[in-house]
Design a protein around this motif. Structure first.
Motif, PDB file in Angstrom:
ATOM      1  N   VAL A  74      10.720  33.461 -65.834  1.00 58.08           N
ATOM      2  CA  VAL A  74       9.996  33.357 -67.105  1.00 58.08           C
ATOM      3  C   VAL A  74       8.657  32.664 -66.890  1.00 58.08           C
ATOM      4  N   ARG A  75       8.664  31.588 -66.129  1.00 58.07           N
ATOM      5  CA  ARG A  75       7.422  30.864 -65.857  1.00 58.07           C
ATOM      6  C   ARG A  75       6.433  31.758 -65.119  1.00 58.07           C
ATOM      7  N   ASN A  76       6.889  32.462 -64.094  1.00 55.30           N
ATOM      8  CA  ASN A  76       5.990  33.300 -63.302  1.00 55.30           C
ATOM      9  C   ASN A  76       5.421  34.460 -64.115  1.00 55.30           C
ATOM     10  N   MET A  77       6.172  34.943 -65.096  1.00 55.34           N
ATOM     11  CA  MET A  77       5.712  36.063 -65.918  1.00 55.34           C
ATOM     12  C   MET A  77       4.848  35.612 -67.096  1.00 55.34           C
ATOM     13  N   MET A  78       4.893  34.324 -67.427  1.00 57.44           N
ATOM     14  CA  MET A  78       4.132  33.824 -68.566  1.00 57.44           C
ATOM     15  C   MET A  78       2.644  33.821 -68.254  1.00 57.44           C
ATOM     16  N   ASP A  79       1.842  34.186 -69.233  1.00 55.85           N
ATOM     17  CA  ASP A  79       0.393  34.263 -69.085  1.00 55.85           C
ATOM     18  C   ASP A  79      -0.220  32.866 -69.243  1.00 55.85           C
ATOM     19  N   LEU A  80       0.254  31.934 -68.439  1.00 53.58           N
ATOM     20  CA  LEU A  80      -0.178  30.544 -68.491  1.00 53.58           C
ATOM     21  C   LEU A  80      -1.196  30.283 -67.393  1.00 53.58           C
ATOM     22  N   ASP A  81      -2.210  29.490 -67.730  1.00 49.15           N
ATOM     23  CA  ASP A  81      -3.211  29.124 -66.729  1.00 49.15           C
ATOM     24  C   ASP A  81      -2.555  28.532 -65.488  1.00 49.15           C
ATOM     25  N   GLU A  82      -3.141  28.815 -64.345  1.00 50.16           N
ATOM     26  CA  GLU A  82      -2.684  28.214 -63.079  1.00 50.16           C
ATOM     27  C   GLU A  82      -3.208  26.792 -62.980  1.00 50.16           C
ATOM     28  N   PRO A  83      -2.503  25.902 -62.350  1.00 49.25           N
ATOM     29  CA  PRO A  83      -1.137  26.094 -61.855  1.00 49.25           C
ATOM     30  C   PRO A  83      -0.156  26.080 -63.024  1.00 49.25           C
ATOM     31  N   LYS A  84       0.826  26.945 -62.949  1.00 48.40           N
ATOM     32  CA  LYS A  84       1.781  27.083 -64.051  1.00 48.40           C
ATOM     33  C   LYS A  84       2.761  25.927 -64.109  1.00 48.40           C
ATOM     34  N   CYS A  85       2.902  25.207 -63.009  1.00 49.57           N
ATOM     35  CA  CYS A  85       3.815  24.059 -63.016  1.00 49.57           C
ATOM     36  C   CYS A  85       3.336  23.015 -62.023  1.00 49.57           C
ATOM     37  N   LEU A  86       3.724  21.785 -62.286  1.00 49.33           N
ATOM     38  CA  LEU A  86       3.488  20.724 -61.316  1.00 49.33           C
ATOM     39  C   LEU A  86       4.534  20.857 -60.225  1.00 49.33           C
ATOM     40  N   GLU A  87       4.106  20.688 -59.002  1.00 49.87           N
ATOM     41  CA  GLU A  87       5.020  20.835 -57.892  1.00 49.87           C
ATOM     42  C   GLU A  87       5.504  19.499 -57.372  1.00 49.87           C
ATOM     43  N   GLY A  88       5.262  18.437 -58.145  1.00 48.73           N
ATOM     44  CA  GLY A  88       5.736  17.124 -57.744  1.00 48.73           C
ATOM     45  C   GLY A  88       7.243  17.080 -57.660  1.00 48.73           C
ATOM     46  N   ARG A  89       7.719  16.264 -56.757  1.00 49.31           N
ATOM     47  CA  ARG A  89       9.163  16.177 -56.544  1.00 49.31           C
ATOM     48  C   ARG A  89       9.783  14.938 -57.183  1.00 49.31           C
ATOM     49  N   SER A  90       8.947  14.003 -57.596  1.00 46.03           N
ATOM     50  CA  SER A  90       9.496  12.763 -58.135  1.00 46.03           C
ATOM     51  C   SER A  90       9.195  12.642 -59.626  1.00 46.03           C
ATOM     52  N   TYR A  91       9.959  11.795 -60.257  1.00 44.47           N
ATOM     53  CA  TYR A  91       9.804  11.502 -61.678  1.00 44.47           C
ATOM     54  C   TYR A  91       8.370  11.110 -62.008  1.00 44.47           C
ATOM     55  N   LEU A  92       7.790  10.198 -61.227  1.00 47.35           N
ATOM     56  CA  LEU A  92       6.431   9.701 -61.503  1.00 47.35           C
ATOM     57  C   LEU A  92       5.354  10.758 -61.310  1.00 47.35           C
ATOM     58  N   ASP A  93       5.670  11.835 -60.591  1.00 44.57           N
ATOM     59  CA  ASP A  93       4.715  12.932 -60.427  1.00 44.57           C
ATOM     60  C   ASP A  93       4.534  13.731 -61.719  1.00 44.57           C
ATOM     61  N   VAL A  94       5.558  13.712 -62.578  1.00 46.66           N
ATOM     62  CA  VAL A  94       5.538  14.590 -63.749  1.00 46.66           C
ATOM     63  C   VAL A  94       5.604  13.869 -65.083  1.00 46.66           C
ATOM     64  N   VAL A  95       5.923  12.568 -65.059  1.00 47.80           N
ATOM     65  CA  VAL A  95       6.128  11.820 -66.306  1.00 47.80           C
ATOM     66  C   VAL A  95       5.491  10.447 -66.212  1.00 47.80           C
ATOM     67  N   SER A  96       4.831  10.048 -67.289  1.00 51.94           N
ATOM     68  CA  SER A  96       4.405   8.652 -67.423  1.00 51.94           C
ATOM     69  C   SER A  96       5.174   8.079 -68.606  1.00 51.94           C
ATOM     70  N   ASP A  97       5.409   6.788 -68.548  1.00 52.26           N
ATOM     71  CA  ASP A  97       6.201   6.134 -69.580  1.00 52.26           C
ATOM     72  C   ASP A  97       5.314   5.346 -70.538  1.00 52.26           C
ATOM     73  N   ALA A  98       5.741   5.264 -71.770  1.00 52.09           N
ATOM     74  CA  ALA A  98       4.973   4.552 -72.802  1.00 52.09           C
ATOM     75  C   ALA A  98       5.042   3.048 -72.612  1.00 52.09           C
ATOM     76  N   HIS A  99       6.073   2.562 -71.935  1.00 52.20           N
ATOM     77  CA  HIS A  99       6.241   1.100 -71.790  1.00 52.20           C
ATOM     78  C   HIS A  99       6.151   0.695 -70.352  1.00 52.20           C
TER      79      HIS A  99
END
Length: 163
Positions: free
Chosen positions: A138-163
């Motif tokens: 679904v992601r590969n077929m979606m007409d979404l700007d590149e890069p379509k996903c973050l390729e980070g492997r860790s939590y901190l690569d993809v998420v920041s916390d409010a606190h």
């Protein structure tokens, strides 16, 4: 190619907003239209096992969605995790006691929900691999700007916390 906002405007994606009036999001949660259909139709029908949780499956899902959107820290538990046995697919999941939600991270602090199912159904049918492959498709077929996903492997690569 399109941005997340453009995909929402064209009804390819929809924003999931689990917040109360007046609350501001820290992170964004999006869903494919197929996921919205599952959320509205199949999720309420999942049988609740009180041995798992006091919350019904739909309450569990919206609780974890709320915690994600307000910016709670997920790094010390397994409510939000990358599926490590297929690291090249970059598929992540939300986990509740009874439900799994599969999707991907198109940019930091954003998640696109693609598929959901009960934990029990996934285990009985050994369908993790199928959901991972379908999410990547679904992601590969979606007409979404590149890069379509973050390729980070860790939590901190993809998420920041409010606190």
């Amino acid at each position: 190619m399109a941005t997340l906002i453009e995909l929402c405007e064209s009804r390819v994606l929809e924003v999931i907003d689990p917040l109360e009036a007046g609350e501001l999001p820290w992170r964004m949660l999006y869903a494919t239209m197929e996921f919205i259909e599952w959320l509205d139709g199949e999720l309420p029908e999942i049988e609740h096992n009180i041995l798992y949780s006091d919350l019904t499956p739909i309450e569990q899902v919206f609780a974890v969605f709320y915690e994600y959107v307000v910016g709670e820290n997920f790094s010390s538990d397994r409510r939000f995790k990358k599926l490590h046995y297929t690291p090249d697919h970059h598929v992540w999941e939300f986990k509740t006691d009874e439900v799994r939600v599969f999707g991907w991270v198109p940019q930091k602090d954003a998640f696109i929900c693609c598929f959901g199912d009960s934990k029990d159904n996934i285990e009985v049918n050994s369908s993790y691999g199928r959901y991972i492959a379908q999410t990547a498709y679904v992601r590969n077929m979606m007409d979404l700007d590149e890069p379509k996903c973050l390729e980070g492997r860790s939590y901190l690569d993809v998420v920041s916390d409010a606190h």
